[in-house]
Write a protein that holds these residues in place. Structure first.
Motif, PDB file in Angstrom:
ATOM      1  N   ILE A 124       1.057  -1.352   0.319  1.00 46.44           N
ATOM      2  CA  ILE A 124      -0.423  -0.316  -0.178  1.00 46.44           C
ATOM      3  C   ILE A 124       0.892   1.004  -0.299  1.00 46.44           C
ATOM      4  N   THR A 125       0.955   3.014  -0.675  1.00 45.80           N
ATOM      5  CA  THR A 125       1.244   3.234  -0.902  1.00 45.80           C
ATOM      6  C   THR A 125       0.234   4.211  -0.431  1.00 45.80           C
ATOM      7  N   VAL A 126       0.702   5.547   0.244  1.00 48.56           N
ATOM      8  CA  VAL A 126      -0.120   6.866   0.581  1.00 48.56           C
ATOM      9  C   VAL A 126       1.013   7.852   0.183  1.00 48.56           C
ATOM     10  N   THR A 134      -3.585  13.298  -1.830  1.00 45.24           N
ATOM     11  CA  THR A 134      -3.221  12.087  -1.785  1.00 45.24           C
ATOM     12  C   THR A 134      -3.819  10.936  -2.121  1.00 45.24           C
ATOM     13  N   VAL A 135      -3.099  10.272  -3.378  1.00 47.34           N
ATOM     14  CA  VAL A 135      -3.491   9.201  -3.694  1.00 47.34           C
ATOM     15  C   VAL A 135      -2.765   7.466  -2.718  1.00 47.34           C
ATOM     16  N   ILE A 136      -3.990   6.871  -2.551  1.00 49.46           N
ATOM     17  CA  ILE A 136      -4.028   5.374  -2.246  1.00 49.46           C
ATOM     18  C   ILE A 136      -4.107   4.450  -3.309  1.00 49.46           C
ATOM     19  N   THR A 137      -2.560   4.169  -3.338  1.00 48.54           N
ATOM     20  CA  THR A 137      -2.111   2.879  -3.996  1.00 48.54           C
ATOM     21  C   THR A 137      -2.308   1.003  -3.077  1.00 48.54           C
ATOM     22  N   VAL A 138      -3.432   0.189  -3.678  1.00 47.59           N
ATOM     23  CA  VAL A 138      -3.108  -1.194  -2.867  1.00 47.59           C
ATOM     24  C   VAL A 138      -2.862  -1.826  -4.048  1.00 47.59           C
ATOM     25  N   GLY A 140      -0.643  -1.962  -5.673  1.00 49.22           N
ATOM     26  CA  GLY A 140      -0.321  -1.740  -7.505  1.00 49.22           C
ATOM     27  C   GLY A 140      -1.425  -0.288  -8.715  1.00 49.22           C
ATOM     28  N   GLN A 141      -2.798  -1.120  -7.707  1.00 54.62           N
ATOM     29  CA  GLN A 141      -4.101  -0.018  -8.579  1.00 54.62           C
ATOM     30  C   GLN A 141      -3.802   1.133  -8.131  1.00 54.62           C
ATOM     31  N   PRO A 142      -3.972   2.531  -8.249  1.00 57.01           N
ATOM     32  CA  PRO A 142      -4.160   3.594  -7.677  1.00 57.01           C
ATOM     33  C   PRO A 142      -5.942   3.034  -7.279  1.00 57.01           C
ATOM     34  N   GLN A 143      -6.320   3.538  -6.079  1.00 49.25           N
ATOM     35  CA  GLN A 143      -7.939   3.639  -5.821  1.00 49.25           C
ATOM     36  C   GLN A 143      -8.686   4.431  -5.662  1.00 49.25           C
ATOM     37  N   GLY A 144      -9.204   4.806  -6.396  1.00 53.60           N
ATOM     38  CA  GLY A 144      -9.945   5.746  -6.988  1.00 53.60           C
ATOM     39  C   GLY A 144      -9.951   6.978  -7.421  1.00 53.60           C
ATOM     40  N   GLU A 145     -10.655   8.314  -7.081  1.00 60.30           N
ATOM     41  CA  GLU A 145     -10.110   9.546  -7.470  1.00 60.30           C
ATOM     42  C   GLU A 145      -8.982   9.968  -6.735  1.00 60.30           C
ATOM     43  N   PRO A 146      -8.206  10.618  -6.388  1.00 55.92           N
ATOM     44  CA  PRO A 146      -7.357  11.372  -4.951  1.00 55.92           C
ATOM     45  C   PRO A 146      -7.959  12.112  -4.194  1.00 55.92           C
ATOM     46  N   PHE A 147      -8.190  11.816  -3.427  1.00 55.84           N
ATOM     47  CA  PHE A 147      -8.694  12.203  -1.904  1.00 55.84           C
ATOM     48  C   PHE A 147      -7.942  13.641  -1.729  1.00 55.84           C
ATOM     49  N   ARG A 148      -9.021  14.927  -2.191  1.00 57.45           N
ATOM     50  CA  ARG A 148      -8.559  16.316  -2.905  1.00 57.45           C
ATOM     51  C   ARG A 148      -8.795  17.461  -1.258  1.00 57.45           C
ATOM     52  N   GLU A 149      -9.451  16.611  -0.497  1.00 57.71           N
ATOM     53  CA  GLU A 149      -9.126  17.849   0.922  1.00 57.71           C
ATOM     54  C   GLU A 149      -8.343  17.348   1.899  1.00 57.71           C
ATOM     55  N   ALA A 150      -8.205  18.768   1.747  1.00 63.26           N
ATOM     56  CA  ALA A 150      -7.175  19.547   2.557  1.00 63.26           C
ATOM     57  C   ALA A 150      -7.709  18.772   4.407  1.00 63.26           C
ATOM     58  N   PHE A 152      -6.163  15.715   4.313  1.00 64.76           N
ATOM     59  CA  PHE A 152      -6.105  14.941   4.757  1.00 64.76           C
ATOM     60  C   PHE A 152      -5.009  14.096   4.454  1.00 64.76           C
ATOM     61  N   PHE A 153      -4.101  14.026   4.637  1.00 62.48           N
ATOM     62  CA  PHE A 153      -3.154  13.476   4.026  1.00 62.48           C
ATOM     63  C   PHE A 153      -2.256  13.557   5.476  1.00 62.48           C
TER      64      PHE A 153
END
Length: 179
Positions: A124-126, A134-138, A140-150, A152-153
């Motif tokens: 998993i990468t964050v 914020t992009v979460i990859t599980v 090797g696959q990015p999981q949906g759209e990036p998290f744009r909430e200020a 969140f990372f």
């Protein structure tokens, strides 16, 4: 010793390179360690930053991309991992700050529930990508759209680096304080 000649840091059999490239930036391994639950090794984690930091605030203040790389060391139901991540965020934020990122936290929980199971070796990468979120990859696959909430990372990093971290030894290791 030059950066190119620096050896990888190995924790629990997982090697973390001294440097990583992300979004055109060269990141350095700030620290790496193991998350324990009771006596069991759950995962290894490495924190890559554009420069050194030894506090959560220092990590947040660094400009540019950032990455937390996690490698599972045991099988776990991913929905359970999502629940633990949510609890870790909640434990490290006040109610007002948590309420601002509730939609992102709920979406993160759904993302982990959809993955079902994580096995030893799964990664998993964050990633924090300025201008993207914020992009979460599980696996090797990015999981949906990036998290744009200020925030969140930084809220996610609080799980490991906040005032009530999931594992104090892992916090020290990720912040380069482990001896």
């Amino acid at each position: 010793m030059s950066a190119a000649a620096q050896p990888a840091v190995t924790v629990a059999g997982v090697a973390y390179a001294p440097r990583a490239a992300l979004a055109g930036s060269d990141l350095v391994l700030n620290g790496a360690g193991v998350r324990y639950k009771a006596v069991f090794q759950v995962y290894a984690a490495g924190l890559y930053l554009p420069g050194r930091a030894d506090t959560l605030q220092g990590v947040a203040a660094l400009p540019g991309p950032k990455r937390l790389s996690i490698t599972m060391l045991r099988a776990i139901d991913s929905a359970e991992l999502g629940t633990l991540f949510t609890r870790g965020i909640e434990d490290n934020l006040d109610k007002a700050a948590f309420s601002q990122i509730v939609p992102a936290v709920l979406r993160m929980g759904e993302l982990f529930a959809a993955t079902r199971r994580l096995a030893p070796g799964d990664q998993i990468t964050v990633d924090w990508l300025p201008g993207t979120g914020t992009v979460i990859t599980v696996k090797g696959q990015p999981q949906g759209e990036p998290f744009r909430e200020a925030g969140f990372f930084e809220a996610l990093m609080g799980i490991w680096l906040g005032p009530r971290p999931a594992d104090w030894k892992l916090k020290d290791a990720l912040l380069g304080r482990a001896g």
